[in-house]
Design a protein around this motif. Structure first.
Motif, PDB file in Angstrom:
ATOM      1  N   UNK A 142      -2.453  18.146  12.036  1.00 20.85           N
ATOM      2  CA  UNK A 142      -2.393  17.003  11.130  1.00 20.85           C
ATOM      3  C   UNK A 142      -1.928  15.781  11.911  1.00 20.85           C
ATOM      4  N   UNK A 143      -2.623  14.640  11.710  1.00 22.30           N
ATOM      5  CA  UNK A 143      -2.256  13.417  12.411  1.00 22.30           C
ATOM      6  C   UNK A 143      -0.894  12.920  11.927  1.00 22.30           C
ATOM      7  N   UNK A 144      -0.125  12.362  12.878  1.00 18.54           N
ATOM      8  CA  UNK A 144       1.187  11.839  12.521  1.00 18.54           C
ATOM      9  C   UNK A 144       1.028  10.560  11.708  1.00 18.54           C
ATOM     10  N   UNK A 145       1.790  10.468  10.618  1.00 16.19           N
ATOM     11  CA  UNK A 145       1.743   9.296   9.748  1.00 16.19           C
ATOM     12  C   UNK A 145       3.138   8.688   9.708  1.00 16.19           C
ATOM     13  N   UNK A 146       3.228   7.401   9.938  1.00 22.96           N
ATOM     14  CA  UNK A 146       4.499   6.711  10.053  1.00 22.96           C
ATOM     15  C   UNK A 146       5.226   6.634   8.718  1.00 22.96           C
ATOM     16  N   UNK A 147       6.571   6.687   8.792  1.00 23.15           N
ATOM     17  CA  UNK A 147       7.380   6.482   7.592  1.00 23.15           C
ATOM     18  C   UNK A 147       7.155   5.090   7.012  1.00 23.15           C
ATOM     19  N   UNK A 148       6.756   4.160   7.853  1.00 22.88           N
ATOM     20  CA  UNK A 148       6.483   2.805   7.368  1.00 22.88           C
ATOM     21  C   UNK A 148       5.291   2.775   6.424  1.00 22.88           C
ATOM     22  N   UNK A 149       4.442   3.785   6.481  1.00 24.98           N
ATOM     23  CA  UNK A 149       3.327   3.941   5.540  1.00 24.98           C
ATOM     24  C   UNK A 149       3.760   4.807   4.363  1.00 24.98           C
ATOM     25  N   UNK A 150       4.413   5.931   4.666  1.00 28.23           N
ATOM     26  CA  UNK A 150       4.750   6.905   3.636  1.00 28.23           C
ATOM     27  C   UNK A 150       5.739   6.351   2.617  1.00 28.23           C
ATOM     28  N   UNK A 151       6.819   5.731   3.078  1.00 29.62           N
ATOM     29  CA  UNK A 151       7.879   5.308   2.152  1.00 29.62           C
ATOM     30  C   UNK A 151       7.417   4.246   1.158  1.00 29.62           C
ATOM     31  N   UNK A 152       6.668   3.213   1.570  1.00 25.16           N
ATOM     32  CA  UNK A 152       6.180   2.258   0.567  1.00 25.16           C
ATOM     33  C   UNK A 152       5.222   2.885  -0.453  1.00 25.16           C
ATOM     34  N   UNK A 153       4.415   3.873  -0.019  1.00 21.33           N
ATOM     35  CA  UNK A 153       3.520   4.542  -0.964  1.00 21.33           C
ATOM     36  C   UNK A 153       4.324   5.348  -1.968  1.00 21.33           C
ATOM     37  N   UNK A 154       5.366   6.031  -1.486  1.00 25.86           N
ATOM     38  CA  UNK A 154       6.239   6.767  -2.415  1.00 25.86           C
ATOM     39  C   UNK A 154       6.898   5.817  -3.408  1.00 25.86           C
ATOM     40  N   UNK A 155       7.375   4.701  -2.909  1.00 24.77           N
ATOM     41  CA  UNK A 155       8.027   3.730  -3.787  1.00 24.77           C
ATOM     42  C   UNK A 155       7.042   3.195  -4.821  1.00 24.77           C
ATOM     43  N   UNK A 156       5.837   2.848  -4.387  1.00 27.97           N
ATOM     44  CA  UNK A 156       4.822   2.339  -5.315  1.00 27.97           C
ATOM     45  C   UNK A 156       4.450   3.397  -6.350  1.00 27.97           C
ATOM     46  N   UNK A 157       4.371   4.672  -5.916  1.00 28.28           N
ATOM     47  CA  UNK A 157       4.040   5.759  -6.845  1.00 28.28           C
ATOM     48  C   UNK A 157       5.107   5.898  -7.919  1.00 28.28           C
ATOM     49  N   UNK A 158       6.384   5.829  -7.525  1.00 21.91           N
ATOM     50  CA  UNK A 158       7.473   5.923  -8.513  1.00 21.91           C
ATOM     51  C   UNK A 158       7.421   4.764  -9.495  1.00 21.91           C
ATOM     52  N   UNK A 159       7.178   3.567  -8.970  1.00 20.96           N
ATOM     53  CA  UNK A 159       7.100   2.407  -9.852  1.00 20.96           C
ATOM     54  C   UNK A 159       5.931   2.512 -10.813  1.00 20.96           C
TER      55      UNK A 159
END
Length: 318
Positions: free
Chosen positions: A1-18
């Motif tokens: 699996x390709x490495x995905x930066x926390x700078x991508x993951x965390x904003x997506x998680x935040x947007x999903x919660x919102x």
């Protein structure tokens, strides 16, 4: 699996919660009804498919069958659903919306569309298509990842060759519903699928042509076809590869594609080609895992609106 930066993951998680909060999923009821979120989604899916068995509904919603059974009984008692015995299985009931259920669904859809309209009205028009494509792609990615935790597997799915009763209509329906939801295609596209299938079935008796259906509990839930007569030059045409939502992420698509390509190799085709368009990333990854390579790409309108069309080719293994 390709490495995905926390700078991508965390904003997506935040947007999903919102999004969960803004859409009202933290509340006990949803869409200005007195129904729970799972009940609202049940009505939406049954209305979208026309009818569903409880087991199919459980697979779509990602809930266990006992929870869905209790949910369905509540909706039947509330007058939103009716359960009719399946003609092929006296133990299984097919769920339909009642008149009351259709009225409730109409209010749910009106409320949901207004939510989307209100949100998009706060964004520049050029961002609307970006939002649509991004959300659809993310939802597809979530569905694909669910297979790792899904206890259901493809063991109870049968791949059946040849014509099955209702196959032409079901394949057309699956294409029409999926591409209307994900790409905005309409009657032009659905009519083209139907006419192409009707023409193909008129020459299905040719040994170079075949179609397969993924069957679950006697229900058609997926399809793929090899048309060996229309391209010539010892080249097979892969067509009408489609899965019902209930089977996505369960390995049935890989089974279908593997079956079709085995037929191509056994029949002696040197090449197998397929035509699609840019944006169907999950399907592209599956094709490429079986050796398909992008051969050409161009803007076209054969689907009813302009897309970036693509042609993939797979050469017979040595």
């Amino acid at each position: 699996m390709a490495e995905i930066s926390d700078a991508i993951i965390d904003p997506i998680r935040d947007a999903s919660r919102r999004m969960v909060r803004e859409l009202g999923f933290m509340k006990p009821t949803l869409a200005q009804t007195d129904l729970s979120p799972s009940a609202v989604h049940s009505l939406i899916e049954i209305g979208r498919h026309g009818a569903l068995q409880a087991s199919d509904l459980a697979a779509i919603l990602g809930l266990d069958k006992s929870s869905v059974s209790r949910l369905v009984q509540k909706l039947i008692r509330a007058g939103e659903l009716t359960g009719k015995t399946h003609s092929g299985d006296g133990r299984a009931k097919v769920l339909h919306l009642t008149d009351q259920g259709r009225e409730t669904l109409s209010r749910i859809n009106h409320y949901g569309r207004n939510q989307v309209y209100a949100a998009l009205s706060h964004l520049p028009k050029q961002a609307h298509e970006t939002v649509r494509k991004g959300l659809v792609a993310y939802a597809e990615g979530l569905a694909a990842s669910r297979q790792n935790d899904d206890k259901a597997d493809a063991g109870d799915i049968q791949i059946m060759p040849g014509y099955q009763p209702g196959l032409i209509g079901k394949v057309t329906e699956m294409h029409g519903r999926f591409y209307a939801r994900t790409e905005g295609f309409g009657a032009f596209f659905e009519a083209r699928v139907a006419s192409g299938l009707a023409e193909f079935f008129g020459r299905l008796d040719m040994p170079c042509n075949q179609i397969w259906a993924a069957m679950e509990g006697g229900r058609i839930a997926g399809s793929i076809a090899i048309d060996g007569a229309d391209l010539g030059d010892n080249t097979a045409h892969l067509r009408w590869f489609m899965m019902d939502d209930a089977l996505r992420g369960r390995g049935a698509g890989r089974q279908l594609l593997q079956t079709a390509l085995r037929f191509c190799d056994d029949t002696g085709f040197e090449n197998t080609r397929l035509w699609t368009f840019r944006g169907l990333d999950a399907a592209r990854r599956l094709y490429e895992s079986f050796g398909f390579v992008l051969e050409d790409e161009w803007p076209g309108t054969q689907w009813g609106r302009e897309v970036l069309e693509q042609k993939f080719v797979r050469r017979k293994p040595a």
